[in-house]
Design a protein around this motif. Structure first.
Motif, PDB file in Angstrom:
ATOM      1  N   ALA A   4       0.806  -1.219   0.000  1.00 28.21           N
ATOM      2  CA  ALA A   4       0.000   0.000   0.000  1.00 28.21           C
ATOM      3  C   ALA A   4       0.839   1.269   0.000  1.00 28.21           C
ATOM      4  O   ALA A   4       0.356   2.334  -0.374  1.00 28.21           O
ATOM      5  N   THR A   5       2.101   1.156   0.395  1.00 31.09           N
ATOM      6  CA  THR A   5       2.950   2.349   0.504  1.00 31.09           C
ATOM      7  C   THR A   5       4.077   2.382  -0.524  1.00 31.09           C
ATOM      8  O   THR A   5       4.616   3.448  -0.799  1.00 31.09           O
ATOM      9  N   ALA A   6       4.431   1.215  -1.096  1.00 36.38           N
ATOM     10  CA  ALA A   6       5.608   1.140  -1.964  1.00 36.38           C
ATOM     11  C   ALA A   6       5.411   1.861  -3.285  1.00 36.38           C
ATOM     12  O   ALA A   6       6.383   2.094  -4.008  1.00 36.38           O
ATOM     13  N   ARG A   7       4.181   2.188  -3.650  1.00 38.08           N
ATOM     14  CA  ARG A   7       3.959   2.918  -4.910  1.00 38.08           C
ATOM     15  C   ARG A   7       4.648   4.273  -4.890  1.00 38.08           C
ATOM     16  O   ARG A   7       4.915   4.855  -5.942  1.00 38.08           O
ATOM     17  N   ARG A   8       4.890   4.769  -3.693  1.00 39.74           N
ATOM     18  CA  ARG A   8       5.592   6.056  -3.558  1.00 39.74           C
ATOM     19  C   ARG A   8       7.094   5.845  -3.330  1.00 39.74           C
ATOM     20  O   ARG A   8       7.807   6.786  -3.002  1.00 39.74           O
ATOM     21  N   GLY A   9       7.548   4.611  -3.520  1.00 44.40           N
ATOM     22  CA  GLY A   9       8.940   4.286  -3.291  1.00 44.40           C
ATOM     23  C   GLY A   9       9.106   3.534  -1.984  1.00 44.40           C
ATOM     24  O   GLY A   9       8.213   3.554  -1.126  1.00 44.40           O
ATOM     25  N   LEU A  10      10.218   2.865  -1.834  1.00 40.50           N
ATOM     26  CA  LEU A  10      10.448   2.059  -0.636  1.00 40.50           C
ATOM     27  C   LEU A  10      11.907   2.173  -0.224  1.00 40.50           C
ATOM     28  O   LEU A  10      12.798   1.612  -0.871  1.00 40.50           O
ATOM     29  N   ALA A  11      12.151   2.922   0.845  1.00 39.27           N
ATOM     30  CA  ALA A  11      13.499   3.032   1.399  1.00 39.27           C
ATOM     31  C   ALA A  11      13.756   1.826   2.298  1.00 39.27           C
ATOM     32  O   ALA A  11      12.839   1.338   2.963  1.00 39.27           O
ATOM     33  N   PRO A  12      14.985   1.319   2.330  1.00 37.73           N
ATOM     34  CA  PRO A  12      15.262   0.120   3.131  1.00 37.73           C
ATOM     35  C   PRO A  12      14.817   0.228   4.582  1.00 37.73           C
ATOM     36  O   PRO A  12      14.242  -0.714   5.127  1.00 37.73           O
ATOM     37  N   ASP A  13      15.071   1.363   5.231  1.00 39.06           N
ATOM     38  CA  ASP A  13      14.700   1.493   6.644  1.00 39.06           C
ATOM     39  C   ASP A  13      13.192   1.442   6.867  1.00 39.06           C
ATOM     40  O   ASP A  13      12.735   1.164   7.977  1.00 39.06           O
ATOM     41  N   GLN A  14      12.404   1.711   5.817  1.00 35.79           N
ATOM     42  CA  GLN A  14      10.955   1.618   5.952  1.00 35.79           C
ATOM     43  C   GLN A  14      10.484   0.190   6.201  1.00 35.79           C
ATOM     44  O   GLN A  14       9.387  -0.016   6.709  1.00 35.79           O
ATOM     45  N   LEU A  15      11.305  -0.786   5.857  1.00 37.42           N
ATOM     46  CA  LEU A  15      10.927  -2.183   6.082  1.00 37.42           C
ATOM     47  C   LEU A  15      10.627  -2.444   7.556  1.00 37.42           C
ATOM     48  O   LEU A  15       9.718  -3.214   7.883  1.00 37.42           O
ATOM     49  N   SER A  57      21.938   0.257   5.787  1.00 39.67           N
ATOM     50  CA  SER A  57      21.225   1.183   6.666  1.00 39.67           C
ATOM     51  C   SER A  57      22.150   1.723   7.752  1.00 39.67           C
ATOM     52  O   SER A  57      22.853   0.966   8.416  1.00 39.67           O
ATOM     53  N   PRO A  58      22.161   3.051   7.953  1.00 34.96           N
ATOM     54  CA  PRO A  58      23.008   3.606   9.019  1.00 34.96           C
ATOM     55  C   PRO A  58      22.394   3.395  10.396  1.00 34.96           C
ATOM     56  O   PRO A  58      23.059   3.599  11.409  1.00 34.96           O
ATOM     57  N   HIS A  59      21.127   2.992  10.440  1.00 35.57           N
ATOM     58  CA  HIS A  59      20.428   2.863  11.721  1.00 35.57           C
ATOM     59  C   HIS A  59      20.201   1.408  12.123  1.00 35.57           C
ATOM     60  O   HIS A  59      20.366   1.052  13.289  1.00 35.57           O
ATOM     61  N   ALA A  60      19.813   0.565  11.176  1.00 31.02           N
ATOM     62  CA  ALA A  60      19.457  -0.814  11.516  1.00 31.02           C
ATOM     63  C   ALA A  60      19.847  -1.760  10.390  1.00 31.02           C
ATOM     64  O   ALA A  60      18.998  -2.345   9.736  1.00 31.02           O
ATOM     65  N   GLY A  62      32.127  -1.581  -0.312  1.00 28.42           N
ATOM     66  CA  GLY A  62      30.980  -2.353   0.165  1.00 28.42           C
ATOM     67  C   GLY A  62      30.556  -1.861   1.527  1.00 28.42           C
ATOM     68  O   GLY A  62      31.172  -0.966   2.119  1.00 28.42           O
ATOM     69  N   PRO A  63      29.491  -2.475   2.089  1.00 32.41           N
ATOM     70  CA  PRO A  63      28.982  -2.056   3.384  1.00 32.41           C
ATOM     71  C   PRO A  63      29.990  -2.313   4.490  1.00 32.41           C
ATOM     72  O   PRO A  63      30.705  -3.309   4.472  1.00 32.41           O
ATOM     73  N   ALA A  64      30.026  -1.421   5.418  1.00 34.98           N
ATOM     74  CA  ALA A  64      30.931  -1.592   6.552  1.00 34.98           C
ATOM     75  C   ALA A  64      30.301  -2.532   7.560  1.00 34.98           C
ATOM     76  O   ALA A  64      29.191  -2.999   7.396  1.00 34.98           O
ATOM     77  N   ALA A  65      31.016  -2.776   8.644  1.00 31.43           N
ATOM     78  CA  ALA A  65      30.474  -3.635   9.687  1.00 31.43           C
ATOM     79  C   ALA A  65      29.224  -3.006  10.270  1.00 31.43           C
ATOM     80  O   ALA A  65      29.020  -1.791  10.229  1.00 31.43           O
ATOM     81  N   SER A  66      28.370  -3.850  10.845  1.00 27.76           N
ATOM     82  CA  SER A  66      27.090  -3.386  11.373  1.00 27.76           C
ATOM     83  C   SER A  66      27.297  -2.320  12.430  1.00 27.76           C
ATOM     84  O   SER A  66      28.118  -2.454  13.321  1.00 27.76           O
ATOM     85  N   VAL A  67      26.524  -1.248  12.310  1.00 32.05           N
ATOM     86  CA  VAL A  67      26.533  -0.191  13.306  1.00 32.05           C
ATOM     87  C   VAL A  67      25.108   0.224  13.546  1.00 32.05           C
ATOM     88  O   VAL A  67      24.203  -0.119  12.800  1.00 32.05           O
ATOM     89  N   GLY A  68      24.895   0.996  14.581  1.00 30.34           N
ATOM     90  CA  GLY A  68      23.550   1.503  14.818  1.00 30.34           C
ATOM     91  C   GLY A  68      22.895   0.786  15.983  1.00 30.34           C
ATOM     92  O   GLY A  68      23.318  -0.285  16.412  1.00 30.34           O
ATOM     93  N   PRO A  69      21.813   1.363  16.497  1.00 33.70           N
ATOM     94  CA  PRO A  69      21.198   0.868  17.726  1.00 33.70           C
ATOM     95  C   PRO A  69      20.587  -0.505  17.598  1.00 33.70           C
ATOM     96  O   PRO A  69      20.485  -1.217  18.572  1.00 33.70           O
TER      97      PRO A  69
END
Length: 315
Positions: free
Chosen positions: A65-76, A119-122, A280-287
């Protein structure tokens, strides 16, 4: 980190059980996504972390219902729920009738799943339960974004013949006709055999030879134990030491072998849409990042345990 897609050709080799088992023992933070166009099973077989039922409307259906406006990874994460035991999941569709609502969304999902590692957060890996794949399955549009496609197969002659042919078809679709060099293409294609404990070593070699002859680049990457008791414990329908079950012990070995074999590649390879040569992606960071294995869902009461309501039938 990466998107790992699990699928099967025909029959019921236990894709959902395998996906839950691998996610439960995955050595990094992981999001389990039910992406089977025929519908998901977790709302019928598993309880939420709060002890009640999972919300069938929060997951793939709400994303559509929301992806029609795009889908950012953190929105998952806005559409994820937690199982009893702590595993984060995206609940699948209620049935094949709802799959039409995701028309055109599968590539967006695949891209978001693959980019969740950045993702810089999760940051997290994603394990996607894709169910059965065929030539017209819409979930095929998600697979080009995967780092690894795992095909599950039982060890009957017809199942092995089908997984051989499916691996060849997927290699041509995903890699083109680069005969002899397909093994260099991504996503990599692996086969996981569901077999009786201790009886698959010789068979693995035979199946590898069969796959090699097709020049698909596919290879056997592990075996999961045929363990009905462990599957019942994983679904919460039977009590017991789930971490000691043959199913979970074999899943832990498969997960560890995959990390040892492909972990460095996943950590350094560009994600879909990233410029070649970019870091490539760095090691996992974020809360929400975690380097510890996910807790096993069966370590806490789930539907089907004594005193709980009976779940739906297993898949």
């Amino acid at each position: 980190m990466a998107l790992i897609a699990l699928a099967a050709d025909k029959g019921s080799p236990g894709v959902t059980t395998a996906a839950v088992a691998l996610a439960a023992v995955w050595p990094r933070r992981v999001l389990l996504a039910e992406t089977d166009p025929a519908g998901g099973d977790l709302v019928y077989r598993s309880a939420a972390a709060h002890g009640g039922q999972l919300d069938p409307n929060l997951g793939l259906l709400s994303i559509a219902a929301t992806a029609r406006r795009g889908l950012a990874p953190d929105q998952l994460w806005d559409h994820a729920q937690s199982l009893a035991g702590g595993l984060d999941v995206l609940v699948g569709l209620g049935g094949a009738e709802q799959a039409a609502g995701l028309s055109g969304t599968w590539p967006l999902l695949g891209r978001a799943f693959a980019q969740l590692q950045d993702s810089p957060h999760a940051p997290a890996d994603v394990i996607a339960d894709c169910g059965r794949v065929s030539g017209d399955s819409p979930v095929l549009d998600l697979l080009p974004h995967a780092a690894l496609v795992l095909l599950l197969a039982r060890t009957t002659p017809e199942s092995l013949a089908r997984v051989r042919d499916r691996a060849s078809h997927l290699a041509r679709r995903l890699h083109g006709e680069r005969r002899g060099a397909v093994q260099l293409g991504t996503p990599l294609i692996g086969v996981v055999l569901v077999a009786e404990h201790g009886g698959a070593a010789k068979l693995v070699h035979q199946v590898d030879e069969m796959l090699h002859a097709t020049q698909s680049g596919a290879r056997v990457v592990g075996t999961l134990a045929e363990d009905e008791s462990g599957a019942e414990q994983l679904a919460g329908r039977r009590r017991g030491r789930l971490d000691k079950s043959l199913l979970v012990r074999s899943a832990r070995k498969v997960a560890a072998d995959l990390q040892q074999r492909y972990g460095t590649l996943w950590a350094t390879a560009p994600t879909p849409g990233q410029a070649p040569g970019a870091p490539g992606p760095a090691a996992s960071v974020g809360p929400r990042a975690a380097a510890q294995p996910q807790p096993l869902p069966g370590n806490q009461p789930l539907p089907g345990a004594p005193g709980a309501s009976a779940p739906g039938a297993p898949r």
